[in-house]
Design a protein around this motif. Structure first.
Motif, PDB file in Angstrom:
ATOM      1  N   ASP A  41      -8.279   9.168  11.087  1.00  0.00           N
ATOM      2  CA  ASP A  41      -8.683   7.703  10.415  1.00  0.00           C
ATOM      3  C   ASP A  41      -8.492   6.828   9.602  1.00  0.00           C
ATOM      4  OD1 ASP A  41     -11.074   9.270  10.906  1.00  0.00           O
ATOM      5  OD2 ASP A  41     -11.829   9.912   9.695  1.00  0.00           O
ATOM      6  N   VAL A  42      -7.262   6.754   8.891  1.00  0.00           N
ATOM      7  CA  VAL A  42      -6.890   5.665   7.773  1.00  0.00           C
ATOM      8  C   VAL A  42      -6.320   5.262   8.606  1.00  0.00           C
ATOM      9  CG1 VAL A  42      -5.120   5.609   6.253  1.00  0.00           C
ATOM     10  CG2 VAL A  42      -6.371   7.458   5.864  1.00  0.00           C
ATOM     11  N   SER A  43      -5.819   5.560  10.346  1.00  0.00           N
ATOM     12  CA  SER A  43      -4.332   4.781  10.919  1.00  0.00           C
ATOM     13  C   SER A  43      -5.101   4.382  11.983  1.00  0.00           C
ATOM     14  CB  SER A  43      -3.882   5.939  11.989  1.00  0.00           C
ATOM     15  OG  SER A  43      -2.853   6.972  11.149  1.00  0.00           O
ATOM     16  N   ALA A  44      -6.848   4.977  12.012  1.00  0.00           N
ATOM     17  CA  ALA A  44      -7.642   3.692  12.987  1.00  0.00           C
ATOM     18  C   ALA A  44      -7.781   2.323  12.041  1.00  0.00           C
ATOM     19  CB  ALA A  44      -8.855   4.923  13.353  1.00  0.00           C
ATOM     20  N   VAL A  45      -7.911   2.167  10.576  1.00  0.00           N
ATOM     21  CA  VAL A  45      -8.323   1.443   9.915  1.00  0.00           C
ATOM     22  C   VAL A  45      -7.355   0.170   9.759  1.00  0.00           C
ATOM     23  CG1 VAL A  45      -8.868   1.169   7.420  1.00  0.00           C
ATOM     24  CG2 VAL A  45      -9.875   2.629   8.052  1.00  0.00           C
ATOM     25  N   LEU A  46      -5.682   0.938   9.108  1.00  0.00           N
ATOM     26  CA  LEU A  46      -4.897   0.107   9.352  1.00  0.00           C
ATOM     27  C   LEU A  46      -4.693  -0.163  10.951  1.00  0.00           C
ATOM     28  CD1 LEU A  46      -2.666   2.921   7.658  1.00  0.00           C
ATOM     29  CD2 LEU A  46      -3.463  -0.005   7.120  1.00  0.00           C
ATOM     30  N   ALA A  47      -4.836   0.124  12.265  1.00  0.00           N
ATOM     31  CA  ALA A  47      -5.163  -0.542  13.316  1.00  0.00           C
ATOM     32  C   ALA A  47      -6.211  -1.162  13.647  1.00  0.00           C
ATOM     33  CB  ALA A  47      -4.387   0.507  13.971  1.00  0.00           C
ATOM     34  N   ASP A  48      -6.856  -1.707  12.233  1.00  0.00           N
ATOM     35  CA  ASP A  48      -7.943  -2.037  13.049  1.00  0.00           C
ATOM     36  C   ASP A  48      -7.413  -4.319  13.412  1.00  0.00           C
ATOM     37  OD1 ASP A  48     -10.717  -4.229  13.157  1.00  0.00           O
ATOM     38  OD2 ASP A  48     -10.801  -3.281  12.103  1.00  0.00           O
ATOM     39  N   ARG A  49      -7.323  -4.132  14.143  1.00  0.00           N
ATOM     40  CA  ARG A  49      -6.317  -6.116  14.404  1.00  0.00           C
ATOM     41  C   ARG A  49      -7.697  -7.483  14.181  1.00  0.00           C
ATOM     42  NH1 ARG A  49      -2.511  -4.510  14.073  1.00  0.00           N
ATOM     43  NH2 ARG A  49      -1.454  -3.282  15.210  1.00  0.00           N
ATOM     44  N   LEU A 105       0.437  -0.650   0.113  1.00  0.00           N
ATOM     45  CA  LEU A 105       0.094   0.464  -0.142  1.00  0.00           C
ATOM     46  C   LEU A 105       0.433   1.253   0.167  1.00  0.00           C
ATOM     47  CD1 LEU A 105      -2.895   1.404   0.292  1.00  0.00           C
ATOM     48  CD2 LEU A 105      -2.417   1.687   2.983  1.00  0.00           C
ATOM     49  N   SER A 106       0.783   2.125  -1.326  1.00  0.00           N
ATOM     50  CA  SER A 106       1.245   3.423  -1.012  1.00  0.00           C
ATOM     51  C   SER A 106       0.352   4.673  -0.736  1.00  0.00           C
ATOM     52  CB  SER A 106       2.175   3.705  -2.508  1.00  0.00           C
ATOM     53  OG  SER A 106       3.070   2.493  -1.971  1.00  0.00           O
ATOM     54  N   LEU A 107       0.424   5.485  -0.352  1.00  0.00           N
ATOM     55  CA  LEU A 107      -0.667   6.520  -0.083  1.00  0.00           C
ATOM     56  C   LEU A 107       0.150   7.860  -0.560  1.00  0.00           C
ATOM     57  CD1 LEU A 107      -2.008   5.743   4.291  1.00  0.00           C
ATOM     58  CD2 LEU A 107      -2.656   4.987   1.495  1.00  0.00           C
ATOM     59  N   GLY A 108      -0.921   9.125  -0.633  1.00  0.00           N
ATOM     60  CA  GLY A 108      -0.228  10.299  -1.035  1.00  0.00           C
ATOM     61  C   GLY A 108      -0.502  10.934  -0.130  1.00  0.00           C
ATOM     62  N   GLY A 109       0.463  11.536   0.814  1.00  0.00           N
ATOM     63  CA  GLY A 109      -0.141  12.619   1.718  1.00  0.00           C
ATOM     64  C   GLY A 109       0.195  11.360   2.660  1.00  0.00           C
ATOM     65  N   ASP A 110       0.456  12.460   4.408  1.00  0.00           N
ATOM     66  CA  ASP A 110       0.338  12.150   5.710  1.00  0.00           C
ATOM     67  C   ASP A 110      -0.750  10.438   5.628  1.00  0.00           C
ATOM     68  OD1 ASP A 110       2.861  12.008   5.560  1.00  0.00           O
ATOM     69  OD2 ASP A 110       2.418  14.208   6.913  1.00  0.00           O
ATOM     70  N   PRO A 111      -0.872   9.283   6.108  1.00  0.00           N
ATOM     71  CA  PRO A 111      -2.216   9.366   6.857  1.00  0.00           C
ATOM     72  C   PRO A 111      -3.058  10.450   7.878  1.00  0.00           C
ATOM     73  CG  PRO A 111      -0.482   8.665   7.518  1.00  0.00           C
ATOM     74  CD  PRO A 111       0.097   9.202   6.900  1.00  0.00           C
ATOM     75  N   SER A 112      -3.937  10.426   7.223  1.00  0.00           N
ATOM     76  CA  SER A 112      -5.036  11.227   8.780  1.00  0.00           C
ATOM     77  C   SER A 112      -5.657   9.822  10.051  1.00  0.00           C
ATOM     78  CB  SER A 112      -6.288  11.453   8.095  1.00  0.00           C
ATOM     79  OG  SER A 112      -7.172   9.927   7.716  1.00  0.00           O
ATOM     80  N   GLY A 148     -12.858   4.678   1.757  1.00  0.00           N
ATOM     81  CA  GLY A 148     -14.138   5.179   3.033  1.00  0.00           C
ATOM     82  C   GLY A 148     -13.525   6.416   4.116  1.00  0.00           C
ATOM     83  N   ALA A 149     -12.325   5.911   4.235  1.00  0.00           N
ATOM     84  CA  ALA A 149     -11.131   6.810   5.675  1.00  0.00           C
ATOM     85  C   ALA A 149     -10.605   8.937   5.105  1.00  0.00           C
ATOM     86  CB  ALA A 149     -10.556   6.068   6.952  1.00  0.00           C
ATOM     87  N   GLY A 150     -10.879   8.324   3.846  1.00  0.00           N
ATOM     88  CA  GLY A 150     -10.334   9.243   3.158  1.00  0.00           C
ATOM     89  C   GLY A 150      -9.037   9.267   2.449  1.00  0.00           C
ATOM     90  N   ALA A 151      -8.524   7.871   2.342  1.00  0.00           N
ATOM     91  CA  ALA A 151      -7.228   7.687   2.114  1.00  0.00           C
ATOM     92  C   ALA A 151      -6.967   8.113   0.646  1.00  0.00           C
ATOM     93  CB  ALA A 151      -6.912   6.147   2.182  1.00  0.00           C
ATOM     94  N   GLN A 152      -5.434   8.627   0.178  1.00  0.00           N
ATOM     95  CA  GLN A 152      -5.724   8.958  -1.135  1.00  0.00           C
ATOM     96  C   GLN A 152      -4.518   7.705  -1.607  1.00  0.00           C
ATOM     97  OE1 GLN A 152      -3.305  12.972  -0.449  1.00  0.00           O
ATOM     98  NE2 GLN A 152      -4.672  13.199  -1.935  1.00  0.00           N
ATOM     99  N   VAL A 153      -5.523   6.630  -1.746  1.00  0.00           N
ATOM    100  CA  VAL A 153      -4.517   5.398  -2.397  1.00  0.00           C
ATOM    101  C   VAL A 153      -3.584   5.598  -4.110  1.00  0.00           C
ATOM    102  CG1 VAL A 153      -4.731   3.172  -2.376  1.00  0.00           C
ATOM    103  CG2 VAL A 153      -5.664   3.810  -1.233  1.00  0.00           C
TER     104      VAL A 153
END
Lengths: 428, 321
Positions: free
Chosen positions: B245-253, B236-243, B285-290
């Motif tokens: 919300d995005v961090s929360a998604v990535l932290a979802d175990r 996964l590559s993102l444009g810009g720093d993860p917000s 949905g969390a607004g990530a720039q994928v």
């Protein structure tokens, strides 16, 4: 064996190519030559400075004694008798002649003056005054000349032919001195003692210089880590053997150059001394050595060097820095110093109990035995026994060192303790 | 012609305090590029030293090109570049190289010819300047490394063993080394190298063996190792720093089991039932720039972390990349 040859070649050539080696090898003989010739040269120069001809002889004897003395001071009838002034005076005029002579000596036109008068002839008394009155050698010469002149005069008065008198009184004595100790006559003369000491000293030098050279070489391979590349191509035994042989060959080359130039200097000594205006040195007879002894000498040389070279290599493999190396090499150096400490007493008295004892110690035998061998004849069993002792010790040392070397070459860090060393020897 | 360039069977080496290599077996196919991977202190260098008979194993057997490795003359067919590099400092480069070649049984004439070829090839010799005539300590560090590398290859070995060849190399020398490795393989030579840099290994190697704490963790072809690992990871590559919300998604175990966070690039290992499509939906949905979302085979690095675990990874691993 191509690899062993490659190692030997590298060790040899890389050392022979260094400036240090070239300088020491070439200038060594020059240096030694200067050291040997210089004192002799200076003393000859000093002899030339002994000039007593330019004195004045005040002769109040009316017998021509003054002329006789002058002839002797100037080197016989052929000499330049004019150099010495002879002033013949009447017995009453001596005081006036003396005060005139004193002035001349003060004005440095004369060195001194000798007064001979009737007292000289009757009571063998004479007076000398001069700038050189404190020079024992010069006064001795004048005294000799006077004694011989007086003796000649007396003989002639007894009716001997003046020519015969000249021949008879001209006596030069050369005396040799030989030492006698409580064991009898001290060896077979100074020549062989010097020769023996020279051999011992050369061996000692070779071990010290080239043993440490091996140590440095091993240490370099360790610190630059080049050792690992090499032992992935050849075994450590081959590397060690190549090193000892290669460095030994460097030492032998150097000694050959030195000995060769020493022999050449010896052969050419006449020309050299003549060129320097010196009388020829007394002949130092080189001791005649039977071939068996020369073989034994070479064996001591090779075994002694190998023994110490292996020990130095083991020390080099044990340590990781030059500072550590200096410390770890102490015991090996002590063994060497121990040998050379005894060299002088052994040279002075090669038959003593001490000389025998240090000959049987394998670590000192390679230095001591060659010296004794060239001075006295050693029973064959002692020769064979000491040689065997050195050979066995050499084999043990090489074996132990090879094992230490094998493990130590790739070990870095602190110096191993004795217990760790023992484990290295066991595990390899 | 034996199939295997190298075969180790049950090799064990103990030192005073610890076991450096334990019951290690591996097989290097002829003509391959083989990576010996592991963190510092895993036993790579000890293994290599045993292959080259620099040290002896306590037990086990080593076969080189079908013969026991102590067969006389066999070591001459191996080329070795140790991790700790070094040369005689006061020696002239040419003489040094000729010496190294002679130690491997190459005659002087052949050695001289090859030395000139290699010096020219690695630009140590040009019409203006021939570094072959200089002394080693007049050369820069990079040039000395080239000289050492030439020394490894002068006898045209069938098996080349390089211990941590990339450590300390500048990018230009590293490129030159890679080129030579590839060319050696084309000429049918076998190249074995150890490294803790997984990216290098992944790009260069046909086969690998991962060892840790002196024991083998896994081995096989790179393709095989990866497919055996079964799992697919998400790159996964993102444009810009993860917000946040995005961090929360990535932290979802429930979705993400593990994540290698490289700031802008993430390698994500999904949970057993995790659906990558669901992850993508939630990220958008969390607004990530994928910028990149790709199902990939895990990298050797990931497999390594997986299998060896953080405990087996010591300070040496920060060299990743």
């Amino acid at each position: 064996m191509g690899k062993l040859w490659a190692v030997i070649k590298r060790e040899f050539l890389e050392r022979v190519r260094t400036k240090w080696f070239i300088i020491v090898t070439i200038f060594g003989p020059v240096f030694f030559g200067v050291i040997m010739v210089l004192p002799a040269y200076l003393s000859v120069r000093g002899m030339k400075d002994v000039r007593v001809a330019d004195i004045r002889i005040i002769d109040a004897t009316t017998t021509g004694l003054g002329d006789r003395v002058a002839t002797r001071l100037n080197g016989g009838p052929m000499g330049n008798a004019a150099a010495t002034q002879v002033v013949v005076v009447a017995p009453g005029e001596v005081a006036a002649a003396e005060s005139l002579a004193t002035k001349d000596v003060m004005a440095k036109t004369r060195r001194g003056y000798l007064v001979v008068d009737s007292a000289t002839i009757q009571e063998q008394k004479a007076r000398y005054a001069g700038r050189n009155a404190s020079s024992i050698r010069e006064i001795e010469i004048i005294q000799d000349a006077l004694r011989s002149a007086l003796l000649g005069q007396r003989l002639e008065r007894e009716g001997l032919d003046p020519k015969r008198v000249e021949d008879l009184t001209r006596v030069k004595i050369s005396m040799s001195a030989e030492r006698i100790t409580d064991k009898g006559r001290g060896g077979s003369g100074i020549g062989s003692a010097i020769f023996g000491f020279l051999i011992a000293f050369l061996l000692y030098m070779m071990i010290v210089l080239y043993g440490q050279n091996i140590l440095r070489g091993v240490l370099e391979e360790k610190t630059t880590r080049v050792a690992e590349v090499i032992v992935s191509s050849v075994s450590t035994d081959v590397l060690l053997a190549g090193k000892v042989i290669g460095v030994g060959a460097v030492g032998l080359l150097q000694q050959a150059v030195w000995l060769g130039s020493a022999v050449a200097l010896y052969q050419l000594r006449m020309h050299i001394f003549t060129a320097l205006g010196m009388p020829a040195m007394p002949n130092l007879p080189l001791p005649q050595m039977p071939p068996m002894l020369i073989v034994a000498l070479v064996l001591f040389f090779i075994l002694g060097y190998s023994l110490y070279a292996a020990l130095f290599a083991a020390v080099g493999a044990m340590v990781s820095s030059q500072e550590d190396a200096n410390q770890a090499a102490q015991p090996v150096i002590m063994l060497l110093v121990f040998s050379i400490i005894f060299a002088q007493p052994v040279m002075l008295n090669p038959t003593s109990r001490l000389a025998e004892i240090v000959s049987w110690i394998p670590f000192s035998a390679p230095v001591i035995m060659p010296m004794r061998m060239s001075a006295i004849s050693i029973p064959w069993y002692e020769l064979a026994g000491t040689l065997a002792g050195v050979a066995v010790t050499c084999a043990i040392c090489v074996w132990l060192s090879a094992r230490i070397y094998r493990v130590g070459l790739l070990m870095y860090g602190k110096r191993p303790t004795m217990r760790e060393l023992a484990r290295w020897i066991r595990q390899s | 012609m034996p199939e295997l360039a190298l075969e180790l069977r049950g090799i064990t080496k103990r030192f005073a305090e610890h076991v450096a290599v334990r019951e290690l077996s591996l097989a290097v196919p002829r003509g391959s590029v083989y990576g010996l991977l592991g963190p510092n202190g895993a036993g790579k260098t000890t293994t290599i030293r045993m292959i080259l008979n620099v040290i002896a194993p306590d037990s086990g057997s080593i076969t080189v090109l079908g013969s026991p490795h102590l067969t006389p003359g066999l070591l001459d067919r191996l080329g070795y570049l140790p991790e700790e590099r070094g040369l005689y400092k006061k020696m002239q480069v040419r003489r040094l190289l000729r010496f190294l070649a002679e130690l491997k049984g190459v005659d002087g004439k052949t050695a001289d010819r090859r030395i000139t070829e290699w010096l020219e090839r690695l630009s140590l010799k040009s019409p203006e300047k021939d570094w072959g005539n200089a002394k080693v300590d007049e050369l820069s560090r990079g040039m000395q490394q080239k000289v050492q590398f030439i020394g490894t290859l002068l006898h045209d070995p069938d098996v080349v063993i390089l211990d941590e060849p990339f450590s300390g190399l500048d990018p230009i020398n590293a490129q030159a080394l890679k080129d030579v490795v590839v060319e050696l393989k084309r000429r049918g030579k076998t190249v074995v190298f150890s490294t803790h840099l997984m990216d290098n290994a992944e790009r260069l190697c046909d086969s690998v063996c991962i060892i840790a704490r002196g024991e083998k963790v896994l081995d096989g072809t790179v393709v095989g190792v990866k497919s055996e690992h079964h799992k697919l990871n998400v790159a996964l590559s993102l444009g810009g720093d993860p917000s946040a919300d995005v961090s929360a998604v990535l932290a979802d175990r429930a979705l993400v089991l593990k994540m290698d966070d490289n700031n802008r690039y993430f390698e994500i290992e999904m949970t057993a039932g995790g659906n990558p499509q669901l992850l993508l939906q939630r990220l958008v949905g969390a607004g990530a720039q994928v910028q990149r979302f790709e199902l990939i085979q895990p990298s050797l690095h990931q497999i390594f972390l997986d299998r060896v675990g953080a405990a087996g990874v010591e300070e040496g691993m920060q060299g990743h990349g």
